[in-house]
Write a protein that holds these residues in place. Structure first.
Motif, PDB file in Angstrom:
ATOM      1  N   ASP A  39      -0.761-121.920 -21.237  1.00  8.69           N
ATOM      2  CA  ASP A  39      -1.678-120.891 -21.730  1.00  8.69           C
ATOM      3  C   ASP A  39      -1.113-119.527 -21.349  1.00  8.69           C
ATOM      4  OD1 ASP A  39      -3.666-119.071 -22.252  1.00  8.69           O
ATOM      5  OD2 ASP A  39      -5.250-120.148 -21.181  1.00  8.69           O
ATOM      6  N   PRO A  40      -0.584-118.769 -22.302  1.00  5.27           N
ATOM      7  CA  PRO A  40      -0.013-117.460 -21.979  1.00  5.27           C
ATOM      8  C   PRO A  40      -0.996-116.521 -21.291  1.00  5.27           C
ATOM      9  CG  PRO A  40       0.590-118.115 -24.203  1.00  5.27           C
ATOM     10  CD  PRO A  40      -0.439-119.100 -23.737  1.00  5.27           C
ATOM     11  N   GLY A  41      -2.300-116.751 -21.493  1.00  6.60           N
ATOM     12  CA  GLY A  41      -3.294-115.894 -20.877  1.00  6.60           C
ATOM     13  C   GLY A  41      -3.358-116.007 -19.363  1.00  6.60           C
ATOM     14  N   LYS A  49       3.032-124.486 -27.373  1.00  5.31           N
ATOM     15  CA  LYS A  49       2.211-123.827 -26.356  1.00  5.31           C
ATOM     16  C   LYS A  49       3.012-123.607 -25.070  1.00  5.31           C
ATOM     17  CE  LYS A  49      -1.364-126.713 -26.647  1.00  5.31           C
ATOM     18  NZ  LYS A  49      -2.700-127.302 -26.383  1.00  5.31           N
ATOM     19  N   LEU A  50       3.792-124.597 -24.702  1.00  6.32           N
ATOM     20  CA  LEU A  50       4.637-124.442 -23.519  1.00  6.32           C
ATOM     21  C   LEU A  50       5.664-123.330 -23.723  1.00  6.32           C
ATOM     22  CD1 LEU A  50       5.180-128.244 -22.840  1.00  6.32           C
ATOM     23  CD2 LEU A  50       3.987-126.666 -21.285  1.00  6.32           C
ATOM     24  N   LYS A  51       6.251-123.280 -24.917  1.00  6.41           N
ATOM     25  CA  LYS A  51       7.238-122.240 -25.209  1.00  6.41           C
ATOM     26  C   LYS A  51       6.606-120.850 -25.144  1.00  6.41           C
ATOM     27  CE  LYS A  51      10.454-120.668 -28.790  1.00  6.41           C
ATOM     28  NZ  LYS A  51      11.035-120.942 -30.126  1.00  6.41           N
ATOM     29  N   ALA A  52       5.421-120.701 -25.717  1.00  5.19           N
ATOM     30  CA  ALA A  52       4.756-119.396 -25.699  1.00  5.19           C
ATOM     31  C   ALA A  52       4.435-118.967 -24.275  1.00  5.19           C
ATOM     32  CB  ALA A  52       3.475-119.455 -26.531  1.00  5.19           C
ATOM     33  N   THR A  53       4.009-119.906 -23.452  1.00  3.17           N
ATOM     34  CA  THR A  53       3.691-119.585 -22.058  1.00  3.17           C
ATOM     35  C   THR A  53       4.958-119.236 -21.291  1.00  3.17           C
ATOM     36  OG1 THR A  53       1.865-121.154 -22.199  1.00  3.17           O
ATOM     37  CG2 THR A  53       2.456-120.377 -20.015  1.00  3.17           C
ATOM     38  N   ALA A 109       6.050-115.759 -22.208  1.00  2.00           N
ATOM     39  CA  ALA A 109       5.194-114.764 -21.547  1.00  2.00           C
ATOM     40  C   ALA A 109       5.585-114.621 -20.084  1.00  2.00           C
ATOM     41  CB  ALA A 109       3.727-115.168 -21.682  1.00  2.00           C
ATOM     42  N   ALA A 110       5.881-115.744 -19.435  1.00  2.11           N
ATOM     43  CA  ALA A 110       6.284-115.698 -18.035  1.00  2.11           C
ATOM     44  C   ALA A 110       7.617-114.972 -17.868  1.00  2.11           C
ATOM     45  CB  ALA A 110       6.381-117.116 -17.476  1.00  2.11           C
ATOM     46  N   ARG A 111       8.546-115.270 -18.745  1.00  2.00           N
ATOM     47  CA  ARG A 111       9.851-114.595 -18.679  1.00  2.00           C
ATOM     48  C   ARG A 111       9.681-113.093 -18.886  1.00  2.00           C
ATOM     49  NH1 ARG A 111      14.889-115.428 -22.887  1.00  2.00           N
ATOM     50  NH2 ARG A 111      16.581-115.023 -21.424  1.00  2.00           N
TER      51      ARG A 111
END
Length: 247
Positions: free
Chosen positions: A141-143, A178-182, A185-187
């Motif tokens: 979850d990128p949020g 979803k994992l890629k988007a998160t 965002a973390a990177r």
């Protein structure tokens, strides 16, 4: 650069604990994994010591520091006072904080980085002050990423359980996205990205391809099961190749 492989040896310890016997040897099989090219060893000691025991933590730490000086030792767990004191004694390279209830059979969710902000910020500062890298276990979850960054953590570990449990390709792709988007965002937030839970020789390569900057994966259950078929040495080599390691 390939994704690093950390071998989680909880399942080996759980098998040993079925009898009051010293085998299979957690230290011995960890040594074989390292000789086969694993980047490091992961343990998740729980209060009831149903698999990894406190003595295992120190035996592994001693073996790695003596025989594999560049190896990474990663300790996972809920940040109770007992767990933090254990980490402060063992001084692993990385501590992965997981919001586990002691009764859980395995990790099944990540932190709520807003609700748990005060606890995590305090614990992260305590561990980092003693030179340990800190990673937070997060759902896809990128949020959640901004809250993780605000704690001062160095990395996040993406909980890949839903991805590992998705056997239809359309469902797996949705979870992988979803994992890629998160991860992205973390990177972007300056955090390193790890991943773990229910990763296999089949689902690991697509994940690594989707997240080419994935720093590390921690794999235990599937790797241990595969080692019953192939042996630990060959299994570690197979997982290294699945991580993109051509060596």
């Amino acid at each position: 650069m390939p994704t690093h492989l950390s071998v989680n040896v909880n399942a080996i310890a759980q098998l040993r604990n079925r009898r009051n016997l010293p085998w299979p040897s957690v230290v011995g099989l960890s040594r074989i994994a390292m000789q086969a090219g694993a980047y490091g060893i992961t343990v998740h000691p729980r209060p009831d010591e149903r698999h990894i025991r406190r003595t295992d933590v120190f035996d592994l730490s001693d073996m790695l520091r003596r025989e594999f000086k560049t190896a990474e030792f990663n300790i996972e767990g809920y940040p109770s006072e007992d767990f933090l004191a254990l980490c402060e004694r063992a001084r692993p390279d990385q501590v992965t904080l997981v919001p586990d209830d002691p009764a859980q059979s395995t990790s099944d969710h990540g932190w709520d980085t807003a609700k748990d902000a005060a606890l995590l910020t305090r614990v992260v500062a305590r561990l980092k002050a003693q030179g340990m890298r800190v990673s937070l276990f997060l759902d896809a979850d990128p949020g959640l990423v901004a809250g993780a960054r605000a704690t001062g953590a160095d990395r996040v570990e993406l909980y890949t359980g839903p991805y590992g449990g998705a056997f239809a390709e359309a469902e797996a792709k949705a979870e992988r996205d979803k994992l890629k988007a998160t991860a992205e965002a973390a990177r972007a937030a300056g955090l390193g990205v790890n991943a773990g839970h229910d990763l296999t020789l089949d689902n690991l390569p697509p994940l690594v391809a989707a997240i080419p900057f994935l720093a590390e994966v921690s794999i235990g259950h599937a790797l241990t099961a595969d080692a019953l078929i192939h042996g630990m040495t060959e299994t570690v080599k197979l997982y290294r190749r699945a991580c993109g390691d051509k060596g």
